[in-house]
Design an enzyme around this catalytic site. Structure first.
Site, PDB file in Angstrom:
ATOM      1  N   TYR A 171     -48.001  31.226  31.763  1.00 23.44           N
ATOM      2  CA  TYR A 171     -49.001  30.393  31.134  1.00 23.44           C
ATOM      3  C   TYR A 171     -50.096  30.824  32.058  1.00 23.44           C
ATOM      4  O   TYR A 171     -50.271  31.671  32.656  1.00 23.44           O
ATOM      5  CB  TYR A 171     -48.541  28.884  31.229  1.00 23.44           C
ATOM      6  CG  TYR A 171     -47.514  28.558  30.493  1.00 23.44           C
ATOM      7  CD1 TYR A 171     -47.453  28.660  29.085  1.00 23.44           C
ATOM      8  CD2 TYR A 171     -46.294  27.824  30.832  1.00 23.44           C
ATOM      9  CE1 TYR A 171     -46.549  28.361  28.135  1.00 23.44           C
ATOM     10  CE2 TYR A 171     -45.285  27.606  30.270  1.00 23.44           C
ATOM     11  CZ  TYR A 171     -45.208  27.756  28.561  1.00 23.44           C
ATOM     12  OH  TYR A 171     -44.116  27.689  27.710  1.00 23.44           O
ATOM     13  N   ARG A 219     -45.695  25.190  40.633  1.00 19.61           N
ATOM     14  CA  ARG A 219     -44.762  25.687  40.002  1.00 19.61           C
ATOM     15  C   ARG A 219     -44.865  27.219  39.875  1.00 19.61           C
ATOM     16  O   ARG A 219     -45.896  27.522  39.535  1.00 19.61           O
ATOM     17  CB  ARG A 219     -44.074  25.078  38.671  1.00 19.61           C
ATOM     18  CG  ARG A 219     -42.631  25.674  38.413  1.00 19.61           C
ATOM     19  CD  ARG A 219     -42.277  25.154  37.085  1.00 19.61           C
ATOM     20  NE  ARG A 219     -40.725  25.071  37.214  1.00 19.61           N
ATOM     21  CZ  ARG A 219     -40.025  24.699  36.220  1.00 19.61           C
ATOM     22  NH1 ARG A 219     -40.471  24.526  34.916  1.00 19.61           N
ATOM     23  NH2 ARG A 219     -38.507  24.851  36.436  1.00 19.61           N
ATOM     24  N   GLY A 316     -32.560  21.060  34.487  1.00 16.95           N
ATOM     25  CA  GLY A 316     -33.144  20.503  33.357  1.00 16.95           C
ATOM     26  C   GLY A 316     -31.966  20.164  32.066  1.00 16.95           C
ATOM     27  O   GLY A 316     -31.866  19.026  32.044  1.00 16.95           O
ATOM     28  N   CYS A 343     -25.194  26.642  25.455  1.00 15.46           N
ATOM     29  CA  CYS A 343     -25.111  26.941  24.016  1.00 15.46           C
ATOM     30  C   CYS A 343     -26.368  27.567  23.410  1.00 15.46           C
ATOM     31  O   CYS A 343     -26.670  28.113  22.823  1.00 15.46           O
ATOM     32  CB  CYS A 343     -24.581  26.108  23.399  1.00 15.46           C
ATOM     33  SG  CYS A 343     -25.416  24.443  23.041  1.00 15.46           S
ATOM     34  N   CYS A 347     -31.370  22.534  22.355  1.00 19.82           N
ATOM     35  CA  CYS A 347     -32.469  22.574  23.077  1.00 19.82           C
ATOM     36  C   CYS A 347     -33.367  23.749  22.657  1.00 19.82           C
ATOM     37  O   CYS A 347     -34.471  23.601  21.585  1.00 19.82           O
ATOM     38  CB  CYS A 347     -32.259  22.367  24.701  1.00 19.82           C
ATOM     39  SG  CYS A 347     -31.148  23.706  25.142  1.00 19.82           S
ATOM     40  N   CYS A 359     -29.196  18.019  21.603  1.00 25.55           N
ATOM     41  CA  CYS A 359     -28.384  18.635  22.690  1.00 25.55           C
ATOM     42  C   CYS A 359     -26.895  18.683  21.943  1.00 25.55           C
ATOM     43  O   CYS A 359     -26.514  17.466  21.425  1.00 25.55           O
ATOM     44  CB  CYS A 359     -28.267  17.663  24.068  1.00 25.55           C
ATOM     45  SG  CYS A 359     -26.981  18.461  24.845  1.00 25.55           S
ATOM     46  N   ALA A 390     -15.928  17.583  16.431  1.00 18.23           N
ATOM     47  CA  ALA A 390     -16.460  16.499  15.366  1.00 18.23           C
ATOM     48  C   ALA A 390     -15.335  15.051  15.405  1.00 18.23           C
ATOM     49  O   ALA A 390     -15.673  13.904  15.419  1.00 18.23           O
ATOM     50  CB  ALA A 390     -16.647  16.950  14.141  1.00 18.23           C
ATOM     51  N   GLN A 417     -10.333  24.413  16.778  1.00 16.52           N
ATOM     52  CA  GLN A 417     -10.680  25.829  16.798  1.00 16.52           C
ATOM     53  C   GLN A 417     -11.996  26.142  17.645  1.00 16.52           C
ATOM     54  O   GLN A 417     -12.038  27.346  18.208  1.00 16.52           O
ATOM     55  CB  GLN A 417     -11.011  26.320  15.335  1.00 16.52           C
ATOM     56  CG  GLN A 417     -10.075  26.433  14.537  1.00 16.52           C
ATOM     57  CD  GLN A 417     -10.387  26.932  12.982  1.00 16.52           C
ATOM     58  OE1 GLN A 417     -11.520  27.265  12.528  1.00 16.52           O
ATOM     59  NE2 GLN A 417      -9.363  26.885  12.040  1.00 16.52           N
ATOM     60  N   LYS A 427     -18.371  32.262  27.544  1.00 16.51           N
ATOM     61  CA  LYS A 427     -18.116  31.147  26.512  1.00 16.51           C
ATOM     62  C   LYS A 427     -17.219  30.151  27.280  1.00 16.51           C
ATOM     63  O   LYS A 427     -17.064  29.023  26.555  1.00 16.51           O
ATOM     64  CB  LYS A 427     -17.630  31.635  25.305  1.00 16.51           C
ATOM     65  CG  LYS A 427     -18.547  32.471  24.601  1.00 16.51           C
ATOM     66  CD  LYS A 427     -19.894  32.032  24.045  1.00 16.51           C
ATOM     67  CE  LYS A 427     -19.735  30.792  23.145  1.00 16.51           C
ATOM     68  NZ  LYS A 427     -19.599  31.357  21.672  1.00 16.51           N
TER      69      LYS A 427
END
Ligand code: SF4
Length: 638
Positions: A171, A219, A316, A343, A347, A359, A390, A417, A427
């Site tokens: 920045y 920072r 974070g 993943c 986000c 998320c 799910a 799955q 992963k």
């Protein structure tokens, strides 16, 4: 085990009760005019209640033209103070400590967001944004310096306990400090001390307005990880100068937009990968040092502090996944911590589209009140078909609301799955979410029936009050001559089929590309055959970056713009640009050409179940982000 993590530390005049820090993260929850919303406040409040030692907000723009995103907070006007004062009141009431991060995006703003040409030390485009900025004049630089001071004063008036000056991630302040972006030859460019003129003037203006007792963290990116950018050696030198200029702590991150994977690294990046930068700064600076960088576990945070690498640890996305992480860690309830799995779907995936952050593992993020789990008015018997994410999420929420829940899964384990998605390289953390859900199901009394398919007969006999169909999806057929010679990526990942040395993977979406990566890592010679011009186009940008790197490293061949016509005994017939071609030979042909919903039970139950809900891939094939959120909402709806 966490004696360092749970010891207090001082940043300037403020005592921080423990070493766990929520760093700034863009959420896109504020109003377009930079004022606070209830959603913005509630998400921070949840973290304060969760026990984080210090919450640093996302970047407050010091000027409207300094905004990098459309819905970030701002303190460029006195009228914005009151809403943000409500935020600090609620954080303090919840026992939290909160600093405002303040910034100007410079060339990392876009005219799409700010409605004018971005500004920068030099007229050089950001590699990601691509828009050529206008070079700031010296009077304009002095104006922006004053805006930083004014913004800090407003933050103080709004009740923040301190501020963090954002000099990292490419920045405006970082642009002035870096030879990568600053090509000026006046007093603001060239030598290190000249490049520090802007940040030092900013710090002096802040001190003159907010006083010496108002804590200031700076920072900085330890390494910008771009060609010609700053490296850790110069960062360490800068940290000493900052300390001499009254900074109370230094927060060491990495990267710029040109190396955005470093700002929000995906699962392919190691946990705690930049703690070495913090350590290098800590060796030369006497103020507290904050580290960051895919640290998701409090045990790792403890080791980082115990090892003398940093004094505080920012976590974070771990705080998005589980705002209660510190409280659970303090109580030794490590298995109950819902972990960020890297993943990037909710986000980065959302904010890069200028949408509010969500998320995957925490569907209530940013909707804490609306999606609060409240006791059900009437206790019901709920049957759930399918223990993928799910179905498990629906079962967990329904059970926590007091329903009597039975979960049916035809396989011999939980996860469906989604467990297979954990198999390819980088992963593995997906298993953390599945095992967390399993623990929550056990604790909330869900009755789990493995190797048992929920059938029409069971529903007719048992007459539950509600049925949730979460039966997921199955591989779509290839549908060309010779398809029967091929095996599915699912069966390969499940270890159900033997795979030869020379392998073709038909379908270069994320599943195909990750399966190819998995096979290549296990010594196979792999060719991906994809009908589109590039592979893994459905993956989030940074996930894709590492995936493509992995494929290239292992020499995976790509046949793109190629439509498969047939699978033959020797190989594959493809068509490209109207021409047919034989490729091969291959010992094994693997298909990953999409998924189709499995929801045959739905039509059978339409008149049999009092209440019928379909969630996740069974309702329509999408990402796990949507599947989990639908499962959660189904659990609330029953
Ligand atoms: Fe972590 Fe994925 Fe949640 Fe982002 S969406 S915080 S990467 S679990």
């Amino acid at each position: 085990m966490l004696e360092n993590v749970f010891s207090p530390v001082r940043i300037g005049t403020v005592e921080i009760p423990n070493r766990l820090v929520v760093p700034a993260m863009v959420m896109n929850y504020c109003n377009a005019d930079g004022t606070a919303t209830e959603r913005y406040i509630a998400c921070h409040e949840a973290k304060a209640r969760g026990g984080w030692g210090l919450i640093i907000t996302e970047d407050y723009a010091v000027a409207p033209e300094g905004r990098g995103f459309p819905n970030i907070p701002g303190l460029w006007d006195d009228g914005q103070i009151e809403g943000h004062a409500e935020l600090t009141r609620r954080i303090h009431d919840a026992g939290g400590t909160i600093f405002a991060q303040i910034y100007h995006a410079g060339r990392q703003a876009t005219s799409l967001v700010i409605g004018s040409q971005p500004v920068a030390p030099s007229p050089i485009p950001c590699p990601l944004i691509g828009e050529t900025p206008r070079e700031l004049t010296i009077p304009e630089i002095r104006e922006i310096v004053k805006k930083f001071g004014d913004c800090a004063l407003r933050a103080q008036q709004a009740g923040f306990d301190g501020i963090e000056v954002h000099g990292a991630h490419g920045y405006l302040i970082a642009q002035f400090m870096s030879l990568h972006a600053n090509k000026r030859s006046d007093g603001y460019g060239g030598s290190l001390i000249n490049r520090l003129r802007f940040p030092l003037e900013v710090l002096a203006d802040i001190r003159s307005k907010a006083g010496s007792g108002f804590p200031v963290i700076f920072r900085i990116s330890g390494d910008e990880l771009v060609p010609g950018g700053r490296t850790i050696e110069e960062t360490a030198a800068i940290a000493r100068v900052l300390e001499h200029n009254g900074v109370d702590a230094v927060h060491v991150s990495a990267g710029t937009y040109g190396s955005g994977y470093a700002i929000a690294p995906p699962a392919a990046v190691a946990h705690g990968w930049i703690t070495g930068y913090a350590q290098a700064v800590k060796q030369v600076a006497g103020v507290p040092i904050v580290t960051v960088g895919r640290i998701t576990d409090p045990l790792l945070a403890e080791a980082v502090i115990a090892g003398g690498k940093a004094d505080l640890v920012a976590m974070g996305r771990a705080s998005l996944a589980d705002p209660d992480l510190p409280k659970k860690a303090a109580a030794g309830r490590f298995e109950d911590i819902n972990r960020c799995i890297g993943c990037m779907q909710g986000c980065m995936g959302m904010i890069s589209l200028y949408q509010p952050a969500t998320c995957l593992v925490n569907p209530a993020l940013g909707l804490e009140e609306e999606l609060r789990i409240r006791p059900a008015e009437t206790k019901k018997r709920v049957f759930i078909a399918g223990a993928g994410p799910a179905g498990m999420e629906a079962a967990m929420v329904a059970a926590k609301r007091g329903h009597e829940v039975s979960l049916f899964e035809r396989e011999d384990r939980l996860g469906g799955q989604y467990s297979l998605a954990a198999v390819p390289p980088a992963k593995g953390e997906i298993t953390a979410f599945i095992s967390w859900l399993g623990k929550q199901l056990a604790d909330s009394g869900v009755s789990i029936h493995l190797e048992t398919e929920l059938t029409e007969e069971i529903v007719s006999r048992e007459k539950p009050d509600a049925v949730v169909i979460a039966t997921g999806s199955a591989p779509a057929p290839l549908g060309v001559p010779g398809s029967e010679r091929a095996v599915t990526a699912h069966d390969v990942l499940a270890g159900k089929v033997a795979v030869g040395r020379r392998v073709a993977v038909i379908g270069g979406g994320m599943i195909g590309a990750e399966t190819a990566h998995h096979l290549a890592r296990h010594g196979r010679e792999v060719t991906i055959v994809e009908m589109l011009p590039a592979v893994a186009q459905d993956a989030q940008e940074y996930v894709r970056l590492f995936l493509l790197e992995g494929l290239a490293e292992r020499g995976v061949a790509m046949q793109v713009n190629a439509t498969v016509i047939a699978v033959t005994e020797e190989g594959i017939t493809i068509e490209r640009g109207g021409e047919r071609e034989e490729i091969g030979p291959f010992d094994t042909v693997v298909t990953a050409v999409g998924l189709k919903p499995c929801n045959g039970l739905r039509s059978k139950l339409e008149r049999k179940a009092a209440r019928l809900l379909t969630v996740g891939d069974a309702a329509g094939v999408r990402k796990a982000l949507e599947a989990v959120a639908e499962g959660y909402r189904a659990g609330l709806e029953i």
